[in-house]
Structure formats: structure tokens, C-alpha cells
Enzyme design. Structure first.
Site, PDB file in Angstrom:
ATOM      1  N   HIS A   1      60.538  -9.205 -24.375  1.00 36.84           N
ATOM      2  CA  HIS A   1      60.842  -8.596 -23.088  1.00 36.84           C
ATOM      3  C   HIS A   1      62.338  -8.342 -22.926  1.00 36.84           C
ATOM      4  CE1 HIS A   1      56.634  -9.499 -22.240  1.00 36.84           C
ATOM      5  NE2 HIS A   1      56.735  -8.382 -21.561  1.00 36.84           N
TER       6      HIS A   1
ATOM      7  N   GLU B   1      44.782  -4.691 -22.355  1.00 36.51           N
ATOM      8  CA  GLU B   1      45.763  -5.265 -23.271  1.00 36.51           C
ATOM      9  C   GLU B   1      45.118  -6.231 -24.253  1.00 36.51           C
ATOM     10  OE1 GLU B   1      49.876  -5.533 -21.455  1.00 36.51           O
ATOM     11  OE2 GLU B   1      48.699  -6.438 -19.863  1.00 36.51           O
TER      12      GLU B   1
ATOM     13  N   ASN C   1      51.756  -2.717 -26.154  1.00 34.65           N
ATOM     14  CA  ASN C   1      52.561  -3.781 -26.769  1.00 34.65           C
ATOM     15  C   ASN C   1      51.712  -5.029 -26.966  1.00 34.65           C
ATOM     16  OD1 ASN C   1      54.604  -1.958 -26.267  1.00 34.65           O
ATOM     17  ND2 ASN C   1      55.261  -2.975 -24.388  1.00 34.65           N
ATOM     18  N   ASP C   2      50.998  -5.387 -25.901  1.00 36.59           N
ATOM     19  CA  ASP C   2      50.134  -6.560 -26.023  1.00 36.59           C
ATOM     20  C   ASP C   2      48.864  -6.231 -26.800  1.00 36.59           C
ATOM     21  OD1 ASP C   2      51.269  -8.927 -24.873  1.00 36.59           O
ATOM     22  OD2 ASP C   2      51.333  -7.833 -22.988  1.00 36.59           O
TER      23      ASP C   2
ATOM     24  N   CYS D   1      50.891   2.887 -21.695  1.00 40.04           N
ATOM     25  CA  CYS D   1      52.241   2.583 -21.205  1.00 40.04           C
ATOM     26  C   CYS D   1      53.003   1.592 -22.076  1.00 40.04           C
ATOM     27  CB  CYS D   1      52.198   2.078 -19.763  1.00 40.04           C
ATOM     28  SG  CYS D   1      51.333   0.524 -19.573  1.00 40.04           S
TER      29      CYS D   1
HETATM   30  C1  PEP Z   1      52.317  -3.743 -22.775  1.00 41.46           C
HETATM   31  O1  PEP Z   1      51.938  -4.857 -23.108  1.00 41.46           O
HETATM   32  O2  PEP Z   1      52.201  -2.731 -23.497  1.00 41.46           O
HETATM   33  C2  PEP Z   1      52.984  -3.557 -21.481  1.00 41.46           C
HETATM   34  C3  PEP Z   1      53.269  -2.355 -21.029  1.00 41.46           C
HETATM   35  O3  PEP Z   1      53.327  -4.673 -20.798  1.00 41.46           O
HETATM   36  P1  PEP Z   1      54.575  -5.614 -21.190  1.00 41.46           P
HETATM   37  O4  PEP Z   1      55.286  -4.973 -22.334  1.00 41.46           O
HETATM   38  O5  PEP Z   1      55.403  -5.734 -19.980  1.00 41.46           O
HETATM   39  O6  PEP Z   1      53.885  -6.861 -21.592  1.00 41.46           O
HETATM   40 MG    MG Z   2      51.751  -6.400 -21.585  1.00 40.63          MG
END
Ligand code: PEP
Ligand code: MG
Length: 756
Positions: A368, A610, A633-634, A681
Site C-alpha cells: 500500500h 478480490e 491487486n488482491d 480497479c
Molecule cells: C485491489 O486489491 O486491487 C484494490 C483495488 O484494493 P487495494 O489495492 O486497496 O487493496
Molecule cells: Mg484490495
């Protein structure tokens, strides 16, 4: 110390160190000082030879002064790091002691020195905090073994020499140009954390302490200083641990526990006290321990133990700052490039927009902190080896986020090439600005909505210039991370109102609080978890502590004051969690209405997909969600079982793997079957080749950092999705695991602009 003499080592070395510091204070050039020093050491230790080899360039060691070897060899005799006994000491950062040097493995005879008549040999690295600056050697004709006390004395002297080198004691007229003195250019090849280029001055997150006098004037005074600093340190760590608020710096509890263990460790204290007894100043005694920790750290393969060594290193830095006197009012200079071993998202947010770039020695692209760097549009390089050892606050530094490279103290040639790169970037930016008012429609007439990710108020001004169609992901937790306490309802409502004000008629999707994993709220007490990424995080926290979610929903409703918005929950793993969270939101809307307040004109409630499990949820889940957003991402980390923060495993798996793209296609089909809107996203939505592949798999809404919108819009407008889809399907059909090479070929063939 001659054979059999019984002078206690402390007393002996103390006298010698005093005389050494006398040499430092005398006027004279670097060479004269070095010559005096080798003479002094050989006299005091009663040895026939004493030599100092110093680093020249990256890998060369040069004999710079000697008492006993042939004088004409000075500045002529050279060795590579790793070569001979002297080179071995520099490479391994550890002493070599032998009674018979000629028969020691790796011995290399330097004929110009005339050293063949000397058998006994002891050499120690001259090093400071992981940087080897040279080697100090003593030799004798007879085959004797130097005692532990003698080697200890040599190490203590080497420590003082290292500090003197850093202070520039050997520079000046008649220069001895020491390579390790943080003057030369240094280049680190790391990994891209965030694209972009920055030119500025290095700013160390944990600054070095400058030691003015490495030798103790009075050991009793130094011992008392160290004791007081350790007391203060222990008190501070104990306070942090017992304090519910866990300090403001956001340190993780595990780190604090480790700090407490070290702060109370008797061995650590004893070793430092013994260095003081030998005549070192308290700061140098701490650094001596720290130097050996760093040397060991590099050799430890076990990541857990290495992490603990890092904790001890951090604690030593704190102790040093206590000795030097804390300097809380350090100002971040203009154009600062933050240099740190690693940093949490909250700490990075504290620095905020004051920075021009970020360079981390460790760090991970999926962390993050990297996301915060992206939100702040800060060029970032991670995994830049040795950067915290090499950089000094104030050094000129160039951050090439595109290439994942860092140039520290660059020469003029590199500097001008870099300026050229920055101006090329500015030109590309102009092209994107020309597209701002145009829609993202592909050559085969597919329209894509390009939204931006945000999380700070400072992001919002990017909405109009980026040409984004709205905010596809507003990470509400960032407001929580930068504070020392939970933001009050009014503060939250104000923020949400301002977000909606800045967005105007463009839609905003707020994500409810997504904490846990690496997003640790400094003020929220939580149990240590074996696998935080798989632990108590995101919507799981909201459902178990519904008051936090309720307060956030109330704030959103008040901030919106009748305006419509999208709301989504992070990391829904099973349909029932979505239903539960929705029920809480509905309850709050009822209360809001009942209090006579204006309800939003419209409210879409969606889920973030996710975890792979949600892709297999029953049809009625897909029907009941107003929209679904893939948190790539997750999702990727769980799909491949590869921690997004662990570079070692993360890089093994590519978004452009046939398996992942097939999975995305399945999600697209499930949403399409019931007419539910779908967006993506994760960070990949802002990477050109990945974004193109996602569009080819059927995505029509992508949410990304604002700076990516221009390049992605240009790309979408110049390609055919159907053609790319056919290419991907051909790769899957052919049994290819990773389609990247095929897609790069496709881009070359069709002229698709995939470099951002
Ligand atoms: C993701 O996991 O892709 C996401 C957009 O959330 P974060 O990166 O804040 O976990
Ligand atoms: Mg995420």
C-alpha cells in the site's frame, strides 16, 4: 603490545586512540596523517608492519600507507576486492588472522611490497554501517598467532579510522581519495514502484548521526551517556507497547515486541560498554555493534531472522538519535527524494506531497506504500540495493521510475541525459492533453469508461485535467491512516462532501474502510496474525465491528446531502457478507431518513471481487449487486497464492498469464449474463498492455491512477479489441502459459502505443 606484556587491552587501546585523535586534530594533509597513523599503530602494538589499504573505485583496494613494507609500494600495490587476504577481508567484511600468511588459502604475494618475509598476519575491515572503506593490516616476521586482545584492539582502531575517513580526515591537499566516502556516483538497479522521473536531493527517513569525535575523552562520561540513552530508549519502547494508541508512527506490534527484547538485551549493552572501555565514543560503540549486525544481516538467508536483524538496526538508529539529541523539527527540503529501507503507507502519507520521489531499499510494488506513492504521483523505485548505506541526506539523486533505476551523485553526463528524459515526458504529456475531451473508443467501436483511483483530497484536482470519467475507487481508509485517531463523523462527512463537490456531475465510487493486512491503523489494537493478508481485514472487520461501518455510512449520507453516489465493500469472499453489509447500510439510510435528512438521489451498492471464491457465487449474488469491481491487486495474489508484497513470489506470476485472463473472462461472462456492470480497479488497469488485454476480455470500465488515463485513452483509440481477443484466444488454444511475448509482438505489428 610486545610479546608477554600484560597491559590490559582497554588501557592500551585507549591510549592509542587518544593519540590517534591527536593526529586528527593536527594540521596536515591526508597522506601525512595516514603515515603518522601506521607509525603510531605499529609502535603501540609492537608489530613490525602496519598497513592501511583504502578503497579506490568500486572493487579496488590500494595500499595507501605502510610502516614496515617497502615505501615505494604505497599507491602502487593494488588488489581487487575478493583477491588475496586483504581482498577477502573486504569482501567478507570479517577479520583474517593467521600465523603463516603464505600458506593461508587465497594468499596473494605482492612482490613490490617485500612482504614475503612476514608470516604472522592479522587484518580487519575498516567499515562503517555496511560500507567497507578499506582494510587495516598488521604483520610480523615470526609465525605467531595474534591474541584475541590484539585483534580486538585492531578492530577498535579500524572503527575510529572508518569514522575519520567519513569525516574526510584523509582528504585535502595531498589527497587520498577514499572511494567509500560517499562522494562518488552510485547507481542502483531496482524495480519500478511507480513510473515517472524525479530529480532532487536525497532525504533519509532515518538520518545518519555525524560523529565529531570518535574517541572517548573520558570513558566514564561516555558510559553514562550510553546508559542514559538506553534508559530513555527502553522507556520509549515500553511506552509505545503499553500505550493503546501505539504511537503515531504506525509501528507494527511485532516490531515493537522485538524492539523491547533488544532494548533489554544484556549482551547488546555489554558489548557496547566494552567498546567504550576500549576508548570509543558512545556513538561509535553503537555503530560498531550496528556494523556487525549489518554484516550479518546480508548473510542471513532466513527472511524472518533478517527482518529481526533489521529491527535491531532500526533500534540502533533510534539509540544513536537519542545520543545525538532528537531533532524532531527536521524540515523536508524542497525537491526531497525520500530514501528509506522500507516505509508504511501511513508514514509515507505523513510526508505527503512534500516529496519529489521515493527510493526504497526493500519495498514491494503490491504494497500500500506503493499505492500511496501512485496516489501521490510520486516516482518510486523499490529494491534499490544498498541505497540507505550509500546515500547521505542532501546528495543529488535522480529517480528513474520507468526503468526502476536510481542515480546517486550522478556525473554531468548522466544528469544531462536525465534532463532530456524529463523533457521528453513533458512532450508526451502534451499529446495526452490533446485527447482530454475525446472519448476512449476503440477502432472496432467499443467504448471504455476510464475512471480514476483516489484516496486523498489532493487527488481530486487531477480529475478534470486527466480527462477521467469519474472516480472508480475512492480509498476511504487513507484518511484514517494519516491520523492519530479515528476521524470524527463530522470530519469524515466534510471530506466526503468535498470529494463530491470536486467531482461535480461525475460519479464517485466510495469504498468502505479497507483496513488490515499492511494497512494498520496506528490507534487500533489488534492481535498479531500469522498471515495478515489472509486475516482480519476489509469487510471482515466492518462486519465484526459494525459501529465503524455505521459511522462511515452516516458520514457518507450526510456528506452527500441528497447527492447520489456509488458505494462498495472491499474483499467480499461470499455472497452472505455482501447481504450483511448491505443490511447495515439500509438500516443507516432508514435512520438518516427518519431524522428528516435528505436521502441520496441514487445509491448503487456494489462488491469488490478480490477473492476467486466470489466468481463462483450463486447467480442471485450477481443479480443483487448493482455493480462489481475487480480488485485485481488482491485477486491476483489470491489467484496465484503469491503475496502481493513479496517481490520474490509476486514476480513469478504475470497478469498476462492465460489462466488469469481466462478467469477474468469467466467473471465478465457471469456479470454479462445478468446485466451487472463490471469494472477493474487494480493497478493493472493503468498498465497499457494489461489494460488492453482486460478490454479484449470484455471489460468496459477501468479505474486507474490519474496519470495513466492519457496513455490508456490513446492506446484504446488506436487498437481493435476483437483482433487482440483473437490473439489471446490463439495463445490459449496453443497452450501458452504466459501470453506477454505474444502480446508484445502484436503491439509491435499493429503499432499499438504500449509504452506509457
Ligand atoms: C485491489 O486489491 O486491487 C484494490 C483495488 O484494493 P487495494 O489495492 O486497496 O487493496
Ligand atoms: Mg484490495
Amino acid at each position: 603490545m610486545a610479546d608477554g606484556e600484560t597491559t590490559p587491552p582497554e588501557g592500551g587501546s585507549r591510549r592509542l586512540l587518544k593519540r590517534l585523535s591527536g593526529v586528527m586534530a593536527e594540521p596536515g594533509d591526508g597522506q601525512t596523517r595516514l603515515d603518522r597513523i601506521v607509525q603510531l599503530i605499529s609502535d603501540s602494538l609492537g608489530v613490525e608492519v602496519c598497513s592501511i589499504y583504502l578503497r579506490r573505485g568500486e572493487r579496488t583496494l590500494e595500499l595507501c600507507a605502510t610502516e614496515g613494507l617497502k615505501a615505494e609500494a604505497v599507491h602502487m600495490a593494488r588488489l581487487q576486492v575478493g583477491q588475496g587476504l586483504v581482498g577477502r577481508i573486504a569482501e567478507r567484511e570479517e577479520p583474517v588472522v593467521t600465523a603463516d600468511a603464505q600458506n593461508e588459502r587465497g594468499f596473494r604475494y605482492l612482490p613490490e611490497t617485500g612482504e614475503e618475509i612476514y608470516h604472522a598476519f592479522a587484518g580487519v575491515p575498516i567499515q562503517r554501517l555496511g560500507a567497507v572503506l578499506g582494510v587495516l593490516v598488521i604483520q610480523n616476521r615470526d609465525s605467531r598467532v595474534y591474541t584475541e586482545d590484539e585483534v580486538h584492539a585492531l578492530e577498535v582502531i579500524a572503527m575510529v579510522l572508518a569514522e575519520m575517513t567519513e569525516l574526510g580526515a584523509f582528504l585535502g591537499e595531498g589527497d587520498v581519495d577514499v572511494a567509500g566516502a560517499h562522494k562518488r556516483p552510485f547507481y542502483a538497479a531496482g524495480v519500478t514502484g511507480q513510473e515517472g522521473a524525479a530529480m532532487g536531493v536525497a532525504y533519509l527517513h532515518q538520518p545518519r548521526v555525524n560523529v565529531q569525535n570518535p574517541v572517548a575523552e573520558d570513558p566514564a562520561v561516555e558510559a553514562a551517556r550510553l546508559e542514559a540513552a538506553m534508559d530513555a530508549l527502553r522507556g520509549e519502547v515500553d511506552d509505545m507497547l503499553s500505550n493503546d494508541l501505539l504511537g503515531h508512527a504506525g509501528e507494527h506490534r511485532a516490531v515493537l515486541e522485538a524492539w523491547r527484547l533488544f532494548a533489554h538485551d544484556k549482551g547488546w549493552r555489554r558489548r557496547m560498554m566494552s567498546s567504550i572501555e576500549s576508548g570509543l565514543a558512545a556513538e561509535v560503540a553503537v555503530e560498531r555493534e550496528q556494523t556487525s549486525i549489518r554484516a550479518r544481516m546480508e548473510r542471513i538467508p532466513d527472511p524472518y531472522l533478517r527482518e529481526r536483524m533489521h529491527d535491531l538496526d532500526d533500534l540502533s538508529n533510534r539509540l544513536l538519535r537519542k545520543l545525538a539529541g532528537d531533532d524532531p523539527a527536521r524540515e523536508v527540503p524542497e525537491g526531497a527524494v525520500l530514501v528509506a529501507r522500507n516505509i508504511g503507507p501511513g508514514e509515507l502519507l505523513d510526508y505527503g506531497k512534500n516529496l519529489a520521489g521515493v527510493v526504497l531499499e526493500e519495498g514491494s510494488i503490491g504494497s500500500h506504500a506503493a499505492i500511496v506513492a501512485r496516489a501521490l504521483a510520486l516516482p518510486m523505485v523499490i529494491q534499490a540495493a544498498r541505497i540507505t548505506t550509500e546515500a547521505r541526506s542532501g546528495d543529488r539523486i535522480l529517480v528513474d521510475g520507468d526503468a526502476g533505476a536510481v542515480h546517486l551523485r550522478p556525473d554531468d553526463h548522466v544528469l544531462s541525459a536525465f534532463k532530456e528524459k524529463i523533457s521528453m515526458r513533458a512532450q508526451a504529456q502534451e499529446v495526452y492533453e490533446g485527447l482530454r475531451e475525446l472519448p476512449a473508443i476503440s477502432l472496432d467501436q467499443q467504448r471504455v469508461d476510464l475512471l480514476m483511483n483516489a484516496g486523498l483530497l489532493t487527488d481530486l484536482p487531477s480529475l478534470a485535467p486527466s480527462g477521467a470519467d469519474g472516480v472508480g475507487l475512492y480509498r476511504t481508509e487513507l484518511q484514517f491512516l494519516i491520523r492519530a485517531k479515528v476521524p470524527k463523523r463530522k470530519q469524515q462527512a466534510d471530506l466526503y462532501a468535498r470529494v463530491l463537490n470536486s467531482a461535480g456531475d461525475k460519479p464517485v465510487t466510495f469504498r468502505t474502510l479497507d483496513i488490515g493486512s499492511d494497512k494498520v491503523l496506528p490507534y487500533m489494537k489488534r492481535d498479531e496474525e500469522p498471515n495478515p493478508a489472509l486475516g482480519w481485514r476489509a469487510v471482515r472487520v466492518s462486519l465484526d465491528r459494525p459501529n465503524l461501518l455505521k459511522m462511515q455510512v452516516q458520514s457518507l449520507l450526510r456528506g452527500a446531502d441528497g447527492r447520489g453516489f456509488n458505494l462498495m465493500f472491499p474483499m467480499i469472499a461470499q455472497a452472505s457478507e455482501f447481504e450483511e453489509a448491505k443490511a447495515i447500510v439500509r438500516g443507516e439510510i432508514e435512520r438518516h431518513r427518519a431524522a428528516g435528512r435528505r436521502a441520496p438521489a441514487w445509491l448503487n451498492i456494489g462488491a469488490m471481487l478480490e477473492t476467486p471464491s466470489l466468481a463462483f457465487a450463486p447467480d442471485n449474488f450477481f443479480e443483487s449487486a448493482d455493480f462489481i469491481s475487480i480488485g485485481g491487486n488482491d485477486l491476483k495474489q489470491f489467484f496465484f497464492a503469491a503475496d502481493r508484497e513479496n517481490e520474490r513470489v509476486r514476480r513469478r506470476y504475470d497478469t498476462l498469464n492465460a489462466s488469469y485472463l481466462s478467469f477474468i473472462s469467466l467473471i465478465v461472462e457471469r456479470c454479462a449474463a445478468v446485466g451487472t456492470r463490471l469494472s477493474y480497479c487494480g493497478e493493472d488497469a493503468g498498465r497499457p498492455l494489461e489494460a488492453a488485454a482486460l478490454c479484449a476480455m470484455g471489460l468496459r470500465t477501468l479505474s486507474m491512477r490519474p496519470a495513466s488515463i492519457g496513455p490508456i485513452k490513446r492506446l484504446v483509440r488506436e487498437i481493435r479489441f476483437d483482433e487482440l481477443r483473437a490473439e489471446i484466444e490463439a495463445g490459449i488454444e496453443a497452450g501458452e502459459v504466459n501470453l506477454r511475448a505474444r502480446l508484445v509482438d502484436w503491439a509491435k505489428r499493429t503499432g499499438a502505443p504500449i509504452s506509457s
